[in-house]
Design a protein around this motif. Sequence first.
Motif, PDB file in Angstrom:
ATOM      1  N   LYS A  69       0.859  -1.180   0.000  1.00  0.00           N
ATOM      2  CA  LYS A  69       0.000   0.000   0.000  1.00  0.00           C
ATOM      3  C   LYS A  69       0.895   1.229   0.000  1.00  0.00           C
ATOM      4  O   LYS A  69       1.947   1.234   0.637  1.00  0.00           O
ATOM      5  N   LYS A  70       0.443   2.245  -0.677  1.00  0.00           N
ATOM      6  CA  LYS A  70       1.248   3.453  -0.738  1.00  0.00           C
ATOM      7  C   LYS A  70       0.338   4.652  -0.974  1.00  0.00           C
ATOM      8  O   LYS A  70      -0.665   4.552  -1.697  1.00  0.00           O
ATOM      9  N   THR A  71       0.664   5.749  -0.361  1.00  0.00           N
ATOM     10  CA  THR A  71      -0.014   7.004  -0.664  1.00  0.00           C
ATOM     11  C   THR A  71       0.913   7.834  -1.524  1.00  0.00           C
ATOM     12  O   THR A  71       2.057   8.082  -1.151  1.00  0.00           O
ATOM     13  N   VAL A  72       0.418   8.184  -2.677  1.00  0.00           N
ATOM     14  CA  VAL A  72       1.233   8.904  -3.647  1.00  0.00           C
ATOM     15  C   VAL A  72       0.606  10.269  -3.896  1.00  0.00           C
ATOM     16  O   VAL A  72      -0.563  10.370  -4.243  1.00  0.00           O
ATOM     17  N   SER A  73       1.385  11.303  -3.692  1.00  0.00           N
ATOM     18  CA  SER A  73       0.912  12.650  -3.969  1.00  0.00           C
ATOM     19  C   SER A  73       1.552  13.129  -5.268  1.00  0.00           C
ATOM     20  O   SER A  73       2.772  13.150  -5.395  1.00  0.00           O
ATOM     21  N   VAL A  74       0.721  13.459  -6.227  1.00  0.00           N
ATOM     22  CA  VAL A  74       1.228  13.828  -7.548  1.00  0.00           C
ATOM     23  C   VAL A  74       0.914  15.302  -7.805  1.00  0.00           C
ATOM     24  O   VAL A  74      -0.249  15.689  -7.890  1.00  0.00           O
ATOM     25  N   PRO A  75       1.961  16.139  -7.905  1.00  0.00           N
ATOM     26  CA  PRO A  75       1.712  17.546  -8.209  1.00  0.00           C
ATOM     27  C   PRO A  75       1.081  17.700  -9.588  1.00  0.00           C
ATOM     28  O   PRO A  75       1.271  16.853 -10.463  1.00  0.00           O
ATOM     29  N   ALA A  76       0.332  18.762  -9.761  1.00  0.00           N
ATOM     30  CA  ALA A  76      -0.400  18.987 -11.007  1.00  0.00           C
ATOM     31  C   ALA A  76       0.469  18.784 -12.247  1.00  0.00           C
ATOM     32  O   ALA A  76       0.042  18.178 -13.226  1.00  0.00           O
ATOM     33  N   ALA A  77       1.699  19.272 -12.174  1.00  0.00           N
ATOM     34  CA  ALA A  77       2.576  19.207 -13.351  1.00  0.00           C
ATOM     35  C   ALA A  77       2.822  17.772 -13.798  1.00  0.00           C
ATOM     36  O   ALA A  77       3.040  17.509 -14.981  1.00  0.00           O
ATOM     37  N   ASP A  78       2.797  16.811 -12.846  1.00  0.00           N
ATOM     38  CA  ASP A  78       3.009  15.407 -13.191  1.00  0.00           C
ATOM     39  C   ASP A  78       1.696  14.647 -13.316  1.00  0.00           C
ATOM     40  O   ASP A  78       1.681  13.432 -13.463  1.00  0.00           O
ATOM     41  N   ALA A  79       0.588  15.363 -13.196  1.00  0.00           N
ATOM     42  CA  ALA A  79      -0.720  14.717 -13.322  1.00  0.00           C
ATOM     43  C   ALA A  79      -1.375  15.222 -14.607  1.00  0.00           C
ATOM     44  O   ALA A  79      -0.992  14.830 -15.696  1.00  0.00           O
ATOM     45  N   TYR A  80      -2.340  16.146 -14.488  1.00  0.00           N
ATOM     46  CA  TYR A  80      -3.032  16.627 -15.687  1.00  0.00           C
ATOM     47  C   TYR A  80      -2.601  18.025 -16.082  1.00  0.00           C
ATOM     48  O   TYR A  80      -3.290  18.716 -16.830  1.00  0.00           O
ATOM     49  N   GLY A  81      -1.454  18.450 -15.562  1.00  0.00           N
ATOM     50  CA  GLY A  81      -0.898  19.725 -15.992  1.00  0.00           C
ATOM     51  C   GLY A  81      -1.370  20.889 -15.135  1.00  0.00           C
ATOM     52  O   GLY A  81      -2.369  20.800 -14.431  1.00  0.00           O
ATOM     53  N   GLU A  82      -0.615  21.966 -15.192  1.00  0.00           N
ATOM     54  CA  GLU A  82      -1.017  23.194 -14.519  1.00  0.00           C
ATOM     55  C   GLU A  82      -2.211  23.780 -15.258  1.00  0.00           C
ATOM     56  O   GLU A  82      -2.413  23.533 -16.442  1.00  0.00           O
ATOM     57  N   TYR A  83      -2.999  24.549 -14.548  1.00  0.00           N
ATOM     58  CA  TYR A  83      -4.121  25.221 -15.187  1.00  0.00           C
ATOM     59  C   TYR A  83      -3.581  26.266 -16.165  1.00  0.00           C
ATOM     60  O   TYR A  83      -2.731  27.078 -15.823  1.00  0.00           O
ATOM     61  N   ASP A  84      -4.054  26.220 -17.400  1.00  0.00           N
ATOM     62  CA  ASP A  84      -3.492  27.047 -18.466  1.00  0.00           C
ATOM     63  C   ASP A  84      -4.554  28.032 -18.975  1.00  0.00           C
ATOM     64  O   ASP A  84      -5.501  27.652 -19.646  1.00  0.00           O
ATOM     65  N   ASP A  85      -4.366  29.292 -18.627  1.00  0.00           N
ATOM     66  CA  ASP A  85      -5.332  30.322 -19.023  1.00  0.00           C
ATOM     67  C   ASP A  85      -5.469  30.459 -20.540  1.00  0.00           C
ATOM     68  O   ASP A  85      -6.503  30.904 -21.039  1.00  0.00           O
ATOM     69  N   SER A  86      -4.425  30.077 -21.264  1.00  0.00           N
ATOM     70  CA  SER A  86      -4.477  30.241 -22.716  1.00  0.00           C
ATOM     71  C   SER A  86      -5.406  29.218 -23.367  1.00  0.00           C
ATOM     72  O   SER A  86      -5.660  29.273 -24.568  1.00  0.00           O
ATOM     73  N   LEU A  87      -5.903  28.265 -22.581  1.00  0.00           N
ATOM     74  CA  LEU A  87      -6.834  27.278 -23.120  1.00  0.00           C
ATOM     75  C   LEU A  87      -8.293  27.715 -22.951  1.00  0.00           C
ATOM     76  O   LEU A  87      -9.215  26.968 -23.217  1.00  0.00           O
ATOM     77  N   ILE A  88      -8.470  28.935 -22.473  1.00  0.00           N
ATOM     78  CA  ILE A  88      -9.824  29.479 -22.330  1.00  0.00           C
ATOM     79  C   ILE A  88     -10.116  30.359 -23.541  1.00  0.00           C
ATOM     80  O   ILE A  88      -9.321  31.240 -23.886  1.00  0.00           O
ATOM     81  N   HIS A  89     -11.204  30.073 -24.201  1.00  0.00           N
ATOM     82  CA  HIS A  89     -11.532  30.804 -25.428  1.00  0.00           C
ATOM     83  C   HIS A  89     -12.993  31.239 -25.409  1.00  0.00           C
ATOM     84  O   HIS A  89     -13.859  30.516 -24.921  1.00  0.00           O
ATOM     85  N   GLU A  90     -13.221  32.398 -25.977  1.00  0.00           N
ATOM     86  CA  GLU A  90     -14.571  32.924 -26.085  1.00  0.00           C
ATOM     87  C   GLU A  90     -15.050  32.770 -27.525  1.00  0.00           C
ATOM     88  O   GLU A  90     -14.317  33.080 -28.454  1.00  0.00           O
ATOM     89  N   PHE A  91     -16.247  32.264 -27.677  1.00  0.00           N
ATOM     90  CA  PHE A  91     -16.806  32.093 -29.021  1.00  0.00           C
ATOM     91  C   PHE A  91     -18.135  32.840 -29.109  1.00  0.00           C
ATOM     92  O   PHE A  91     -18.873  32.919 -28.128  1.00  0.00           O
ATOM     93  N   PRO A  92     -18.465  33.352 -30.298  1.00  0.00           N
ATOM     94  CA  PRO A  92     -19.795  33.935 -30.464  1.00  0.00           C
ATOM     95  C   PRO A  92     -20.844  32.828 -30.407  1.00  0.00           C
ATOM     96  O   PRO A  92     -20.582  31.702 -30.833  1.00  0.00           O
ATOM     97  N   LYS A  93     -21.995  33.150 -29.864  1.00  0.00           N
ATOM     98  CA  LYS A  93     -23.044  32.131 -29.766  1.00  0.00           C
ATOM     99  C   LYS A  93     -23.426  31.569 -31.131  1.00  0.00           C
ATOM    100  O   LYS A  93     -23.843  30.434 -31.258  1.00  0.00           O
ATOM    101  N   SER A  94     -23.254  32.417 -32.146  1.00  0.00           N
ATOM    102  CA  SER A  94     -23.636  31.991 -33.495  1.00  0.00           C
ATOM    103  C   SER A  94     -22.767  30.844 -34.006  1.00  0.00           C
ATOM    104  O   SER A  94     -23.094  30.198 -34.987  1.00  0.00           O
ATOM    105  N   ALA A  95     -21.641  30.600 -33.325  1.00  0.00           N
ATOM    106  CA  ALA A  95     -20.760  29.515 -33.758  1.00  0.00           C
ATOM    107  C   ALA A  95     -21.305  28.153 -33.350  1.00  0.00           C
ATOM    108  O   ALA A  95     -20.794  27.126 -33.786  1.00  0.00           O
ATOM    109  N   PHE A  96     -22.340  28.147 -32.502  1.00  0.00           N
ATOM    110  CA  PHE A  96     -22.873  26.879 -32.015  1.00  0.00           C
ATOM    111  C   PHE A  96     -24.115  26.475 -32.800  1.00  0.00           C
ATOM    112  O   PHE A  96     -24.843  27.325 -33.311  1.00  0.00           O
ATOM    113  N   THR A  97     -24.327  25.183 -32.899  1.00  0.00           N
ATOM    114  CA  THR A  97     -25.483  24.664 -33.610  1.00  0.00           C
ATOM    115  C   THR A  97     -26.756  25.093 -32.896  1.00  0.00           C
ATOM    116  O   THR A  97     -26.873  24.898 -31.694  1.00  0.00           O
TER     117      THR A  97
END
Length: 163
Positions: free
Chosen positions: A57-85
Amino acid sequence: MTLTITPQKVVGFHYVLTNADDEILDRSDEALEYLHGFNNIIPGLEKELDGLTIGDKKTVSVPAADAYGEYDDSLIHEFPKSAFTPGEELEVGLEVELESDQSSVVMLIKEIGEDTITLDGNHPLAGETLNFDVEIASIREATKEELEHGHVHSGDGDGHHHH
Ligand SMILES: [Zn+2]
């Protein structure tokens, strides 16, 4: 002979996943099997399981960088509503799939404005330190085919398996 976890072994383990606030995010029903050394699971966890044996048994603590990555503000995008079906269900927290020529990417609806919709392309667990309480349930040699494919072939009719 005692089997230990080394590359090319198929490892089954139970886990309870919690975040830094001790909230349970996920837990295994049955032991999760993966092929060790092939990046089948997040690298920060795989590294820590190396050398363990059945019952450990082991407890493993994985920092974000070694898990699913740091939160990246550049992955946030704004789209016009008209772009959606028209008629597409749009609600904060729902996932939408954006398709381009080559691929598709899943993004989360973060905000719905008057004329725009803000999408977040970060993994839901980005930026989170992940704590895994792990117990090793099984270790076996991988088959030749598994090594060629780089993943486990389970004995459950292989429903998830596609090539
Ligand atoms: Zn395969």
